[in-house]
Design an enzyme around this catalytic site. Structure first.
Site, PDB file in Angstrom:
ATOM      1  N   ASN A 172       0.847  -1.192   0.000  1.00 23.72           N
ATOM      2  CA  ASN A 172       0.000   0.000   0.000  1.00 23.72           C
ATOM      3  C   ASN A 172       0.883   1.244   0.000  1.00 23.72           C
ATOM      4  OD1 ASN A 172      -2.812   1.291   0.574  1.00 23.72           O
ATOM      5  ND2 ASN A 172      -1.433   2.259   2.032  1.00 23.72           N
ATOM      6  N   ILE A 175       0.073   8.765   1.765  1.00 24.56           N
ATOM      7  CA  ILE A 175       0.811   9.953   2.198  1.00 24.56           C
ATOM      8  C   ILE A 175       0.251  10.391   3.546  1.00 24.56           C
ATOM      9  CG2 ILE A 175       1.335  12.369   1.682  1.00 24.56           C
ATOM     10  CD1 ILE A 175       1.262  11.536  -1.301  1.00 24.56           C
ATOM     11  N   TYR A 176       1.059  10.275   4.580  1.00 22.18           N
ATOM     12  CA  TYR A 176       0.668  10.611   5.945  1.00 22.18           C
ATOM     13  C   TYR A 176       1.741  11.513   6.546  1.00 22.18           C
ATOM     14  CZ  TYR A 176      -1.472   6.084   4.840  1.00 22.18           C
ATOM     15  OH  TYR A 176      -2.111   5.048   4.206  1.00 22.18           O
ATOM     16  N   ARG A 177       1.303  12.550   7.257  1.00 22.32           N
ATOM     17  CA  ARG A 177       2.279  13.465   7.831  1.00 22.32           C
ATOM     18  C   ARG A 177       3.013  12.804   8.994  1.00 22.32           C
ATOM     19  NH1 ARG A 177      -1.823  17.778  10.780  1.00 22.32           N
ATOM     20  NH2 ARG A 177      -1.811  16.814  12.849  1.00 22.32           N
ATOM     21  N   TRP A 190      -1.669   8.398  10.839  1.00 17.48           N
ATOM     22  CA  TRP A 190      -2.583   7.846   9.833  1.00 17.48           C
ATOM     23  C   TRP A 190      -3.918   7.543  10.494  1.00 17.48           C
ATOM     24  CZ3 TRP A 190       1.347   3.420   8.660  1.00 17.48           C
ATOM     25  CH2 TRP A 190       1.507   2.604   9.776  1.00 17.48           C
ATOM     26  N   ARG A 194      -7.362   4.411   6.854  1.00 15.96           N
ATOM     27  CA  ARG A 194      -6.395   4.487   5.764  1.00 15.96           C
ATOM     28  C   ARG A 194      -5.641   3.167   5.604  1.00 15.96           C
ATOM     29  NH1 ARG A 194      -8.710   8.487   3.111  1.00 15.96           N
ATOM     30  NH2 ARG A 194      -8.461  10.537   4.067  1.00 15.96           N
ATOM     31  N   GLY A 195      -5.124   2.973   4.392  1.00 18.66           N
ATOM     32  CA  GLY A 195      -4.476   1.710   4.053  1.00 18.66           C
ATOM     33  C   GLY A 195      -3.315   1.352   4.952  1.00 18.66           C
ATOM     34  N   ASP A 294      -3.282  22.772   9.750  1.00 14.41           N
ATOM     35  CA  ASP A 294      -3.592  21.813   8.691  1.00 14.41           C
ATOM     36  C   ASP A 294      -4.449  22.444   7.602  1.00 14.41           C
ATOM     37  OD1 ASP A 294      -6.427  21.451   9.366  1.00 14.41           O
ATOM     38  OD2 ASP A 294      -5.708  20.408  11.142  1.00 14.41           O
TER      39      ASP A 294
END
Length: 494
Positions: A172, A175-177, A190, A194-195, A294
């Site tokens: 997978n 895009i996670y901060r 995440w 989410r994946g 954010d």
């Protein structure tokens, strides 16, 4: 146009006047954010900061700051071509039997193209030119942006997070901060749906007590980056889809410390694990993340997420650090939403043929509000469309407001949408409220973190069965008079 890697994309953007090199020293602490924000709002170029204060690694910002550059990154020449990509995804998501020989040839050609785009694995790769291990691993050596004054720490924003669940065949990409909390530690933020989070949860159940491997690619080629934010069918690898966009197979290399495969041409790769910690209920190390400014335009609440410990950092020679910021729209995520909107439309139309157009206003924080234009066929039809959109793609799980209008309303013109709402909506009859639905954790307006309500607004003309009153007729001029005035307009001198 096709790009072999990020450097090729940068070079071609520069030739097109779409990239500006900044030689003056600029600090990753706040200054880059302000410069990128002003540039994005002016629809300006991508920016390559060649001398970030205190660092020798250049920073690439505002890369996808216009819909046109998003289209270029996906191999298109114009935003209008993105609907073709949506048509391909729609067919892959729900293929139809070919209606004739021509359709059969077209389907066969697409299947062959996808087969030809199976990722190619290399034994060595540019992303392994330089390797930092042990005490050399220090995130302070990278020019990681500190975006806003109230941010708690520097934040990795454009990292392509690569994970794999224990029962899945493919990896997978998401895009996670990631908040920097030490020389070799970040917090992986995440959401549970989410994946990456789902892969980690499966691992923690199947292999509790075993470290969970992760790789983070920074500065992959544009097709791979954008493939990670596109609604690719679950049966298709993001790497495979990136190959289809690029027109050549995605080249991968095995990570040094795990079985994960990473983009061979990535500028920088972080390798490591989420390590066990029995003091946390999950059995794995966690830490309190945030606050950060954010994409809503506010600082978000703090919450607990897994800690990713970086065991090694690999990179190309003379690497480039790819970064962004999130803030009050418009920001880069909002611009991505504008471009990907064109990809969503064919997907929705494939499932709901009555949908004529679909729009995610960038002011709605990328996905929190959607406007749908439909061809209404029966009473209650608009409500069916609302629930269809909410449930169709994962991207719309967090959409709070859906406005549905008729085909005579231009949904990309707020004046027309507001006219439809104020003339065709009775608040009691035409609003639909749904409680206890998934909501973005960053949405502090919801009463409970991650759980809130949604509203659907039926701004269509009402049919018998929806109203007992005689419905108004829209005022329009006759075609003959319009044509006559068109002919004499220049003579009028107005």
């Amino acid at each position: 146009m096709k790009y072999s890697d990020l450097r090729d994309f940068i070079s071609q953007l520069q030739q097109m006047g779409e990239l500006k090199r900044i030689n003056m020293p600029v600090s990753p602490y706040l200054e880059m954010t302000e410069i990128c924000d002003r540039t994005l709002r002016a629809e300006g170029p991508a920016l390559l900061f060649e001398n970030p204060t205190g660092h020798t690694i250049p920073v690439l910002g505002n890369l996808f700051g216009t819909p046109q550059r998003v289209a270029l990154g996906m191999g298109a020449t114009d935003v209008s071509e993105l609907r073709k990509i949506g048509h391909v995804l729609a067919m892959l998501k729900e293929p139809e039997p070919p209606k004739g020989f021509k359709d059969m040839l077209g389907l066969g050609s697409l299947v062959k193209s996808l087969w030809d785009m199976t990722p190619k694995e290399r034994r060595d790769a540019p992303c392994h030119d330089i390797v930092w291990e042990g005490n050399d691993v220090d995130l302070a050596r990278l020019p990681i942006q500190h975006c806003w004054p109230g941010d708690i720490a520097p934040l990795i924003t454009w990292g392509l997070v690569i994970t794999k669940g224990p029962h899945k065949k493919r990896q997978n990409l998401g895009i996670y901060r990631q908040q920097v909390i030490g020389r070799n530690k970040v917090i992986m933020r995440w959401l549970a749906q989410r994946g990456g989070a789902l892969d980690f949860r499966e691992h923690s159940i199947a292999n509790r007590g075993q470290p969970y491997p992760i790789a983070v690619a920074l500065g992959a080629d544009p097709a791979t980056i954008l493939g990670a934010v596109t609604p690719v069918p679950d049966s298709l690898s993001e790497y495979q889809f990136a190959g289809l966009l690029r027109g050549s197979r995605t080249e991968l290399v095995k990570a040094i410390g795990s079985e994960l495969r990473v983009p061979a041409s990535a500028e920088i790769v972080l390798e490591g694990h989420i390590y066990p910690d029995e003091s946390h209920p999950s059995g794995y190390e966690h830490a309190l993340e945030g606050p950060y400014g954010d994409h809503t335009g506010y600082y978000n609440e703090q919450d607990t997420f897994p800690v990713f410990t970086i065991d090694r950092i690999t990179m190309r020679r003379d690497p480039i650090y790819h970064s962004t910021y999130t803030g009050k729209p418009p920001d880069e995520p909002a611009i991505l939403g504008v471009a990907l909107n064109e990809v969503f439309i064919p997907l929705l139309q494939k499932q709901f043929s009555e949908i004529l157009d679909f729009y995610l206003p960038p002011e709605g924080c990328s996905y929190r509000m959607a406007v749908v234009q439909m061809k209404k066929a029966y009473p209650g039809h608009a409500k069916r469309v609302m629930f269809g959109v909410w449930s169709f793609l994962r991207q719309f799980m967090y959409t709070k407001f859906i406005i549905v209008v008729d085909e005579d309303v231009n949904i990309r013109d707020w004046k027309e949408v507001i006219w439809a709402i104020t003339t065709r909506v009775d608040p009691t009859r035409d609003t639909t409220l749904v409680d206890n639905t998934p909501i973005d954790y960053l949405d502090f307006a919801s009463p409970v973190s991650g759980l809130g309500s949604k509203m659907g607004i039926d701004a269509t003309n009402k049919w018998p069965g929806e109203t007992d009153r005689e419905w108004g007729t829209t005022i329009t001029m006759t075609p003959e008079v319009k044509k006559r005035v068109d002919q004499i307009w220049q003579e009028l001198g107005i």
